[in-house]
Design a protein around this motif. Sequence first.
Motif, PDB file in Angstrom:
ATOM      1  N   THR A   1       2.200  53.032 -41.534  1.00 43.56           N
ATOM      2  CA  THR A   1       1.239  52.642 -40.886  1.00 43.56           C
ATOM      3  C   THR A   1      -0.159  53.139 -41.063  1.00 43.56           C
ATOM      4  OG1 THR A   1       0.413  52.485 -38.194  1.00 43.56           O
ATOM      5  CG2 THR A   1       1.418  54.905 -39.284  1.00 43.56           C
ATOM      6  N   LEU A   2      -1.441  52.223 -41.131  1.00 41.18           N
ATOM      7  CA  LEU A   2      -2.845  52.694 -40.466  1.00 41.18           C
ATOM      8  C   LEU A   2      -2.821  52.309 -39.648  1.00 41.18           C
ATOM      9  CD1 LEU A   2      -3.102  50.712 -43.809  1.00 41.18           C
ATOM     10  CD2 LEU A   2      -3.448  52.813 -44.688  1.00 41.18           C
ATOM     11  N   ASN A   3      -2.282  52.822 -38.663  1.00 42.62           N
ATOM     12  CA  ASN A   3      -2.666  52.936 -36.861  1.00 42.62           C
ATOM     13  C   ASN A   3      -3.611  51.259 -36.684  1.00 42.62           C
ATOM     14  OD1 ASN A   3      -2.171  55.506 -37.699  1.00 42.62           O
ATOM     15  ND2 ASN A   3      -3.843  56.241 -36.558  1.00 42.62           N
ATOM     16  N   GLU A   4      -2.558  50.466 -37.212  1.00 38.28           N
ATOM     17  CA  GLU A   4      -2.830  49.105 -37.004  1.00 38.28           C
ATOM     18  C   GLU A   4      -2.983  49.214 -35.525  1.00 38.28           C
ATOM     19  OE1 GLU A   4      -0.630  50.180 -39.056  1.00 38.28           O
ATOM     20  OE2 GLU A   4       0.561  49.780 -36.853  1.00 38.28           O
ATOM     21  N   GLY A   5      -3.640  47.192 -34.762  1.00 40.90           N
ATOM     22  CA  GLY A   5      -3.159  47.179 -34.192  1.00 40.90           C
ATOM     23  C   GLY A   5      -4.644  47.996 -33.254  1.00 40.90           C
ATOM     24  N   ASN A   6      -4.109  47.095 -31.839  1.00 43.86           N
ATOM     25  CA  ASN A   6      -5.361  48.579 -30.820  1.00 43.86           C
ATOM     26  C   ASN A   6      -6.119  47.457 -31.311  1.00 43.86           C
ATOM     27  OD1 ASN A   6      -5.902  49.948 -28.824  1.00 43.86           O
ATOM     28  ND2 ASN A   6      -6.255  51.663 -29.521  1.00 43.86           N
ATOM     29  N   THR A   7      -6.830  46.304 -30.677  1.00 38.83           N
ATOM     30  CA  THR A   7      -8.029  45.972 -31.659  1.00 38.83           C
ATOM     31  C   THR A   7      -9.343  45.340 -30.094  1.00 38.83           C
ATOM     32  OG1 THR A   7      -6.767  43.796 -31.739  1.00 38.83           O
ATOM     33  CG2 THR A   7      -7.442  45.011 -34.079  1.00 38.83           C
ATOM     34  N   PRO A   8     -10.656  45.471 -30.209  1.00 35.61           N
ATOM     35  CA  PRO A   8     -11.223  45.101 -29.233  1.00 35.61           C
ATOM     36  C   PRO A   8     -11.327  43.413 -28.323  1.00 35.61           C
ATOM     37  CG  PRO A   8     -12.498  45.223 -30.633  1.00 35.61           C
ATOM     38  CD  PRO A   8     -11.343  45.879 -31.521  1.00 35.61           C
ATOM     39  N   LEU A   9     -10.188  43.490 -26.954  1.00 30.81           N
ATOM     40  CA  LEU A   9     -10.633  42.065 -26.777  1.00 30.81           C
ATOM     41  C   LEU A   9     -12.580  41.877 -25.754  1.00 30.81           C
ATOM     42  CD1 LEU A   9      -8.130  39.658 -26.135  1.00 30.81           C
ATOM     43  CD2 LEU A   9      -8.257  40.872 -23.572  1.00 30.81           C
ATOM     44  N   ILE A  10     -12.852  41.261 -26.640  1.00 29.49           N
ATOM     45  CA  ILE A  10     -14.444  41.157 -26.019  1.00 29.49           C
ATOM     46  C   ILE A  10     -15.087  40.431 -25.014  1.00 29.49           C
ATOM     47  CG2 ILE A  10     -16.378  41.458 -27.990  1.00 29.49           C
ATOM     48  CD1 ILE A  10     -15.507  42.009 -29.881  1.00 29.49           C
ATOM     49  N   PHE A  11     -15.365  40.023 -23.863  1.00 30.21           N
ATOM     50  CA  PHE A  11     -15.103  39.514 -23.558  1.00 30.21           C
ATOM     51  C   PHE A  11     -17.096  38.368 -24.253  1.00 30.21           C
ATOM     52  CE2 PHE A  11     -17.815  38.172 -18.880  1.00 30.21           C
ATOM     53  CZ  PHE A  11     -17.010  37.345 -19.163  1.00 30.21           C
ATOM     54  N   GLY A  12     -16.543  37.517 -23.761  1.00 29.18           N
ATOM     55  CA  GLY A  12     -17.280  36.182 -24.676  1.00 29.18           C
ATOM     56  C   GLY A  12     -18.571  35.682 -23.482  1.00 29.18           C
ATOM     57  N   LYS A  13     -19.684  37.142 -23.479  1.00 31.50           N
ATOM     58  CA  LYS A  13     -20.264  37.302 -22.188  1.00 31.50           C
ATOM     59  C   LYS A  13     -21.778  36.046 -21.811  1.00 31.50           C
ATOM     60  CE  LYS A  13     -23.291  40.204 -21.676  1.00 31.50           C
ATOM     61  NZ  LYS A  13     -23.817  41.479 -21.478  1.00 31.50           N
ATOM     62  N   ASN A  14     -21.656  35.913 -23.359  1.00 32.73           N
ATOM     63  CA  ASN A  14     -22.563  34.897 -22.884  1.00 32.73           C
ATOM     64  C   ASN A  14     -22.549  33.571 -23.049  1.00 32.73           C
ATOM     65  OD1 ASN A  14     -24.915  37.209 -22.917  1.00 32.73           O
ATOM     66  ND2 ASN A  14     -24.446  37.394 -25.413  1.00 32.73           N
ATOM     67  N   ILE A  15     -21.842  32.978 -24.093  1.00 28.41           N
ATOM     68  CA  ILE A  15     -21.307  31.627 -24.107  1.00 28.41           C
ATOM     69  C   ILE A  15     -20.121  31.420 -22.446  1.00 28.41           C
ATOM     70  CG2 ILE A  15     -19.507  30.767 -25.580  1.00 28.41           C
ATOM     71  CD1 ILE A  15     -19.834  32.227 -27.688  1.00 28.41           C
ATOM     72  N   SER A  16     -19.679  32.384 -22.193  1.00 27.14           N
ATOM     73  CA  SER A  16     -19.013  32.152 -20.781  1.00 27.14           C
ATOM     74  C   SER A  16     -20.289  31.896 -19.761  1.00 27.14           C
ATOM     75  CB  SER A  16     -18.104  33.451 -20.541  1.00 27.14           C
ATOM     76  OG  SER A  16     -17.009  33.602 -21.720  1.00 27.14           O
ATOM     77  N   SER A  17     -20.827  32.408 -19.653  1.00 31.84           N
ATOM     78  CA  SER A  17     -22.512  32.341 -18.639  1.00 31.84           C
ATOM     79  C   SER A  17     -23.256  30.573 -19.208  1.00 31.84           C
ATOM     80  CB  SER A  17     -23.390  33.570 -18.213  1.00 31.84           C
ATOM     81  OG  SER A  17     -24.067  33.481 -19.228  1.00 31.84           O
ATOM     82  N   ARG A  18     -22.661  30.700 -20.302  1.00 35.83           N
ATOM     83  CA  ARG A  18     -23.626  29.595 -20.548  1.00 35.83           C
ATOM     84  C   ARG A  18     -22.800  27.951 -19.846  1.00 35.83           C
ATOM     85  NH1 ARG A  18     -25.596  31.080 -25.740  1.00 35.83           N
ATOM     86  NH2 ARG A  18     -23.876  29.695 -26.168  1.00 35.83           N
TER      87      ARG A  18
END
Lengths: 353, 353
Positions: free
Chosen positions: B23-40
Amino acid sequence: MWKGIIDHYREFLPVSDRTPIVTLNEGNTPLIFGKNISSRLDGKFKLFFKFEGANPTGSFKDRGMTLAISKALEEGSKAVICASTGNTSAAAAAFAAQAGMKCMVLIPNGSIALGKLAQALIHGTIVLAVDGSFDDALRVVKEVTQKYPLTLVNSINPYRLEGQKTAAFEICDSLEGRAPDFHFIPVGNAGNISAYWQGYSEYFKLKKSDRLPRMMGFQAAGAAPIVEGHVIEKPETIATAIRIGNPANWQKALSTKEESKGLIDKVTDQEILEAYQILAHDEGIFCEPASATSLAGFLKLHHQNFFEDRKKEETLITLTLTGHGLKDPDRAIKTAGEPHVIKPRMEEVIKWM
Amino acid sequence: MWKGIIDHYREFLPVSDRTPIVTLNEGNTPLIFGKNISSRLDGKFKLFFKFEGANPTGSFKDRGMTLAISKALEEGSKAVICASTGNTSAAAAAFAAQAGMKCMVLIPNGSIALGKLAQALIHGTIVLAVDGSFDDALRVVKEVTQKYPLTLVNSINPYRLEGQKTAAFEICDSLEGRAPDFHFIPVGNAGNISAYWQGYSEYFKLKKSDRLPRMMGFQAAGAAPIVEGHVIEKPETIATAIRIGNPANWQKALSTKEESKGLIDKVTDQEILEAYQILAHDEGIFCEPASATSLAGFLKLHHQNFFEDRKKEETLITLTLTGHGLKDPDRAIKTAGEPHVIKPRMEEVIKWM
């Protein structure tokens, strides 16, 4: 759900309910056990690499930038500016884009790595390539912010180091309260070593960790003003991220060294490139050359029998790998050579087996 | 302490106490809220980006590779081989290095992104650049593994998709059991869409999530064999990661589409590049061009009023961003232009403010 370092370490950071949080879910980076390197050191050492290349913009700078940009937005700033050898500009560009702020970055013309140039440009930032060094760029940026209402987001901005200290928190949390005995870290503009020290110290005071590490900073031999004791007019090293002749946080780094009973030393470009290849070949970790300075420093001290008095104890070492190897693809190809070109036939593959 | 996806999701994976974990401690990646695209989008949609570029080798391939290499080691294999448009070879090279196994990768000569080439080379892998396409390379690799005792680690290796399904687990965990309504994902060799579907299905069966998303796969228009219904002899697209004319997991992708009531459609290179720039400019997210195919697909359907019947409900959309923008720095610079060169003087900076 991990929502970035401000959300996770809020109580340790200068934010309030009024602070708008600008985040790319930075932080929470892997602490990778260096299994193969450790096992070659006779079981006396456990090396853990804090792989900051797994941050959204591929370097530790995201930790400070989420805080600097959030605070700039809170204070009503409309635009930010910085000088950079590449990683700071990548982070500034990305977080300013997320915040909807204008951003201007100054980089030394022709001497930042290709990936970092791509990062500065892609986010819609104004990128100015200065005919001069990083130190020239920083001087100009300081002059600009004294006259115009742009927020400076270099590491002289105090929020930057406040954010960066969270890497030390994460290490202690990952190790369940066992702080390292030694922490190795590259030294360029010299802010990160003091940020880590601040983080380790705060956690120790609150009894969230069991000891204070000795902070072991390493500069590249051609750009080692702190080791030499004077400004380097024309810093030279393949480790472009730490090619800095007049570090902004010089005094802070010296205080950290003294308080932690650590040291600040230098390694040659050749030692850096060797460590860079050891990480890639033996551990599967691809970091940018400047990052490998931390391992090069450890190996140098190990060869000098620096750790001899610790013979009987197991020594826990953490090493910061500041940025991803993808930041500087040209260096990797230069180091490793080109691929072999073949026709799409099985016989051709077998020749290389 | 996060120790990678096998450690964290062990009960869902085909491993035992005898499996050595690479393992290289893969995974646990961010789930980024697309604030600006969503608000449009008038508050009707919440877009979350699963940013797989934050994996150690900068793409989602690490999830499958930790499992494929661990199992190969368990089974006594000494060497692995794969064909790749770049991300698979980067992951294979890194995990094989960590495991101390030999590794050979075949890439289409001249048509993988610069960062990926650097990754294949730096870990000490044998890199063969095939005069031909990815499909040619995969054909040869299959022939080799039928005759010689190398383990194939392309996604026809079943452990690869088992590992990749953990991205769906992480999304449900991040959203505290609320699965998305739609999941958008690029389709190249077509394994990942079925891996996500498997992950979502397993979690739903165990009541660890509240619904099943519709799986929305998108190919690049010049490399869209599944959409066109026939093999593409000479696939062409700037999205090099999905430049594949004869996908190995074609049938699995079609089953996923049907079972999930989803679709597999295509977007043009121009739509992909627009989405790529929207992500960088508006959200501060730098992904590789192929990754932006998922957002391009969403925007295409949105413009076609595909979501009209959901007018009154809030719709939760997740989109996989498969790899980091640093994988392909040339594309970023080509898209964004060059920096402005200036003298190191304040007056020069002010001109650009």
